[in-house]
Design a protein around this motif. Structure first.
Motif, PDB file in Angstrom:
ATOM      1  N   ARG A  12       6.203  -7.013   0.634  1.00  0.00           N
ATOM      2  CA  ARG A  12       6.228  -6.197  -0.593  1.00  0.00           C
ATOM      3  C   ARG A  12       7.410  -6.531  -1.497  1.00  0.00           C
ATOM      4  O   ARG A  12       8.070  -5.628  -2.022  1.00  0.00           O
ATOM      5  N   ARG A  49      -8.556   2.373  -3.514  1.00  0.00           N
ATOM      6  CA  ARG A  49      -7.426   1.456  -3.321  1.00  0.00           C
ATOM      7  C   ARG A  49      -7.751   0.081  -3.900  1.00  0.00           C
ATOM      8  O   ARG A  49      -6.875  -0.600  -4.437  1.00  0.00           O
ATOM      9  N   ASN A 106      -7.591   0.210  -7.718  1.00  0.00           N
ATOM     10  CA  ASN A 106      -6.170   0.207  -8.110  1.00  0.00           C
ATOM     11  C   ASN A 106      -5.587  -1.202  -8.022  1.00  0.00           C
ATOM     12  O   ASN A 106      -4.772  -1.610  -8.859  1.00  0.00           O
ATOM     13  N   SER A 107      -6.011  -1.944  -6.997  1.00  0.00           N
ATOM     14  CA  SER A 107      -5.531  -3.325  -6.828  1.00  0.00           C
ATOM     15  C   SER A 107      -5.965  -4.191  -8.006  1.00  0.00           C
ATOM     16  O   SER A 107      -5.193  -5.010  -8.520  1.00  0.00           O
ATOM     17  N   ASN A 110       3.417  -0.467  -3.570  1.00  0.00           N
ATOM     18  CA  ASN A 110       2.074  -0.779  -3.088  1.00  0.00           C
ATOM     19  C   ASN A 110       1.074  -0.353  -4.164  1.00  0.00           C
ATOM     20  O   ASN A 110       0.857   0.847  -4.355  1.00  0.00           O
ATOM     21  N   PRO A 111       0.485  -1.310  -4.857  1.00  0.00           N
ATOM     22  CA  PRO A 111      -0.380  -0.953  -5.997  1.00  0.00           C
ATOM     23  C   PRO A 111      -1.645  -0.220  -5.577  1.00  0.00           C
ATOM     24  O   PRO A 111      -2.295   0.400  -6.410  1.00  0.00           O
ATOM     25  N   GLU A 112      -1.964  -0.308  -4.286  1.00  0.00           N
ATOM     26  CA  GLU A 112      -3.204   0.328  -3.834  1.00  0.00           C
ATOM     27  C   GLU A 112      -3.148   1.844  -3.976  1.00  0.00           C
ATOM     28  O   GLU A 112      -4.185   2.505  -4.014  1.00  0.00           O
ATOM     29  N   HIS A 113      -1.936   2.394  -4.040  1.00  0.00           N
ATOM     30  CA  HIS A 113      -1.795   3.855  -4.133  1.00  0.00           C
ATOM     31  C   HIS A 113      -1.332   4.308  -5.508  1.00  0.00           C
ATOM     32  O   HIS A 113      -0.913   5.446  -5.670  1.00  0.00           O
ATOM     33  N   ILE A 114      -1.352   3.394  -6.465  1.00  0.00           N
ATOM     34  CA  ILE A 114      -0.843   3.758  -7.792  1.00  0.00           C
ATOM     35  C   ILE A 114      -1.887   3.439  -8.854  1.00  0.00           C
ATOM     36  O   ILE A 114      -2.415   2.328  -8.900  1.00  0.00           O
TER      37      ILE A 114
END
Lengths: 356, 337
Positions: free
Chosen positions: A215, A269, A272-273, B52-56
């Motif tokens: 990350r 999710r 959002n990705s 973490n873009p998956e949660h935003i």
């Protein structure tokens, strides 16, 4: 494996061959080597116990089959800095995952130990750069390359150096001091310089994908230019590849499905990705919009799009127009030379040479 | 996992601290954050941090309400991050909201777009603050409400505040039967005027609330009550007094250290204790204060919130959603009618 093609003189020029080159640890496998104990565990791990990064096996299978559907010669190669002693477990793991590959190279750590080159055990730039160049010499001269790495070691640096060397943007006069600054073994520097001199010159590296396993802030990779695409999961990678035409939307949907079924992801999710890629300008809004219906039909994205009000849609359209102007250039288009001094300064300043 | 709308543009350190807080939450929890504000500025902050873009997800809007703006005028503008976020919650795109922005605008915005729970007449802004733990297992934070949403209250409203505060403490602090006190100028039930006397009488008769009687100003920071009820004007003055005294104490301690070597040495010896006290009274630990009484939860964070405080506020908001706090308040209010 050597890629060969034959062509009738009257046939239209076929598309160049594709060469997909993958790092192994942290890119394909979720290897743990933060501590000595985890390093030892990884070394002696059985194939069945090894864990792959969610979606990666599906992505490789899809890349290979998409190229074959298009009639393009394709080769999947792995380059690993792990020792060949764990090769059988790795090959077994790849077989278990039904990953098609054409070659795998390991780093001969034992010879480094024997020669007392302890620094070489952890220094991978020289090893990987040399192997990339060797692989290039074995491939068709005009083969297009897509490289896959992670943010644990120096993959973005290694791959960028390689891309610029074979593109002729980075001559040996500039490459040598860079390698010396990274303290690459002088013998390897000589090998790299010799290999670079034999490589066919061309802008053949289309994309460099960096799996953000630890990350790292994506902004760190801006220094490497638009060719480097840091991604947070393999659905993002698949989306960019689909937009570039290396995958069909259905292939990207399969990668998304793998994340949903086996890694606890949700359609939310994944959407959002996708939005994150657009915001980071690695995917144009038009490409994301074109990808969405098949992904939605496959149940990978939420069935209904969130409807914005009319004024929000109008504002969104304006923003998209603005963004298009600064979006990523098409793959294969010329790339500005990178400022490697600035990159190395930044790495040194942050003391995170292993992060990028 | 719940979706929490976060006002990226509200607060003294926005959007930097807010977006960093969201980024921290995205790495450590499964909470979905709907970040509301200027997309370009939000993304610019995200680029420089781990997330973490998956949660935003980001809900773009260009306007923002300033901390010093007149709340009544500010909430008339529709495209502010605060109002867009509140509407997103009202429309079901998120389940609760967090903002470190203009407090008055937060309360008015909620009043404008959220429906009050059935039977609730007025909303209350509650504040969580550190207090002395008198009994083992007691929460180190107490809840004071109202601290400014309703300036003057009737007895009926004070009773409802007690019900709401009790339900919130029961769900969020996991206190089975929170002790509820009525802030007054004396412990006797006849003190404080007609409204407080009536509120006292009715609270005493309410079986769903563990009413411990009147509490005085000096009881605020002691462990006598877990929930303290008062009208907004009084609550706001009391809260600011607690904050002010705390700040002056730190300031006096710091200046004392500069004056005499002996005092400096003494403070050095006490430094670990002082640090523990600082951690104990650190507002960033509890993240924010809830606005209670609406169908949706709103967590108001301190205007000076750091990323850590915002992260904790988002976690508190998610907890209130998971623990069904508005539902609990509605149930208890219905039972009390």
């Amino acid at each position: 494996m050597r890629l060969r093609r034959t062509r009738r003189p009257d046939a239209p020029a076929p598309e160049p061959a594709l060469l997909y080159r993958w790092d192994l640890d942290k890119t394909y496998l979720r290897s743990e080597f933060d501590t000595l104990r985890s390093l030892l565990r990884t070394a002696f791990e059985k194939a069945e116990d090894k864990v792959d990064v969610p979606g990666v096996a599906e992505l490789i299978r899809s890349l290979k089959s998409a190229a074959e559907r298009r009639g393009r010669p394709v080769s999947v190669q792995f380059i690993s800095a792990s020792p060949p002693q764990i090769g059988s477990a790795i090959r077994k793991k790849l077989a278990l995952d039904r990953v098609p590959y054409d070659g795998i190279v390991f780093k001969d750590q034992l010879s480094n130990l024997k020669r007392g080159k302890l620094r070489n055990l952890r220094e991978h730039v020289g090893f990987k750069l040399a192997e990339l160049l060797r692989g290039r010499l074995d491939a068709p001269g005009d083969a297009r390359e897509l490289l896959f790495g992670d943010d644990w070691e120096s993959d973005s640096l290694i791959y960028s150096l390689y891309a610029d060397v074979i593109a002729g943007r980075l001559g040996v006069d500039r490459l040598t001091p860079i390698l010396q600054r990274i303290r690459v073994d002088p013998r390897l520097v000589e090998t790299i310089v010799a290999l670079a001199g034999r490589a066919v010159v061309g802008d053949f590296v289309v994309r460099i994908f960096i799996n953000l396993e630890r990350r790292s802030p994506p902004g760190v990779f801006r220094l490497f230019g638009p060719r480097v695409v840091p991604t947070f999961n393999y659905f993002q990678t698949a989306a960019v590849l689909a937009a570039d035409g290396y995958l069909d939307p259905e292939d990207a949907a399969r990668v998304g499905r793998a994340l949903l079924d086996a890694a606890g992801y949700t359609p939310r999710r994944l959407v959002n990705s996708l939005d994150d890629l657009v915001r980071r300008a690695h995917l144009t809004p038009a490409a994301a919009k074109a990808l969405a219906p098949p992904l939605r039909a496959a149940g990978v994205l939420p069935a209904t799009a969130v409807h914005a009000s009319r004024w929000q849609s109008a504002l969104g359209a304006l923003r998209r127009l603005r963004r298009r102007a600064r979006a990523t250039p098409e793959p294969g288009t010329s790339v500005a030379p990178l400022d490697y001094d600035a990159i190395l300064d930044r790495l040194a300043a942050r003391d995170t040479a292993t992060a990028v | 996992m719940p979706t929490i709308a976060v006002d990226a543009m509200g607060g003294d350190n926005a959007p930097d601290a807010v977006v960093r807080g969201v980024a921290q939450v995205s790495l450590t929890t499964d909470i979905e954050c709907l970040v509301v504000g200027d997309e370009r500025r939000i993304q610019a902050v995200l680029e420089g941090v781990s997330y973490n873009p998956e949660h935003i997800s980001i809900l773009h809007c260009r306007d923002a309400i300033g901390m010093a703006e007149d709340p009544r005028e500010a909430v008339k503008r529709r495209d502010t991050s605060l109002l867009v976020g509140i509407r997103a919650v009202a429309e079901g795109r998120a389940e609760a909201m967090v903002s470190a922005g203009n407090t008055g605008a937060c309360v008015l915005g909620c009043a404008k777009h959220f429906r009050l729970l059935r039977g609730i007449r007025r909303a209350a802004l509650a504040s969580v603050y550190p207090r002395q733990q008198e009994k083992p297992g007691q929460d180190r934070f107490a809840l004071l409400l109202d601290v400014g949403a309703t300036i003057r209250c009737e007895a009926d409203e004070l009773v409802q505040f007690a019900i709401m505060g009790s339900a919130y403490a029961r769900r969020v602090s996991k206190v089975a039967s929170p002790a509820v006190g009525l802030l007054n100028m004396g412990s006797e039930e006849t003190k404080g005027g007609e409204i407080l006397v009536e509120a006292h009488r009715r609270l005493r008769l309410l079986p769903s609330v563990n009413f411990v009687g009147n509490v005085e100003g000096n009881d605020l920071v002691r462990g006598k009550a877990d929930v303290i009820v008062c009208e907004g004007l009084l609550g706001n003055v009391a809260l600011k007094l607690i904050e002010g005294v705390s700040e002056v104490l730190y300031s006096v301690t710091s200046s004392a250290a500069e004056r005499r070597l002996a005092w400096r040495l003494g403070l050095r010896l006490l430094s670990r204790g002082i640090e523990r006290l600082r951690v104990l009274t650190d507002y960033t630990q509890y993240g924010g204060s809830p606005i209670l009484g609406f169908e949706h939860l709103f967590i108001k964070s301190h205007g000076r919130s750091t990323a850590h405080a915002i992260g904790n506020a988002v976690k508190v908001a998610a907890k209130t959603v998971r623990d069904r706090v508005p539902g609990e308040i509605a149930d208890v209010t219905a039972a009390a009618r």
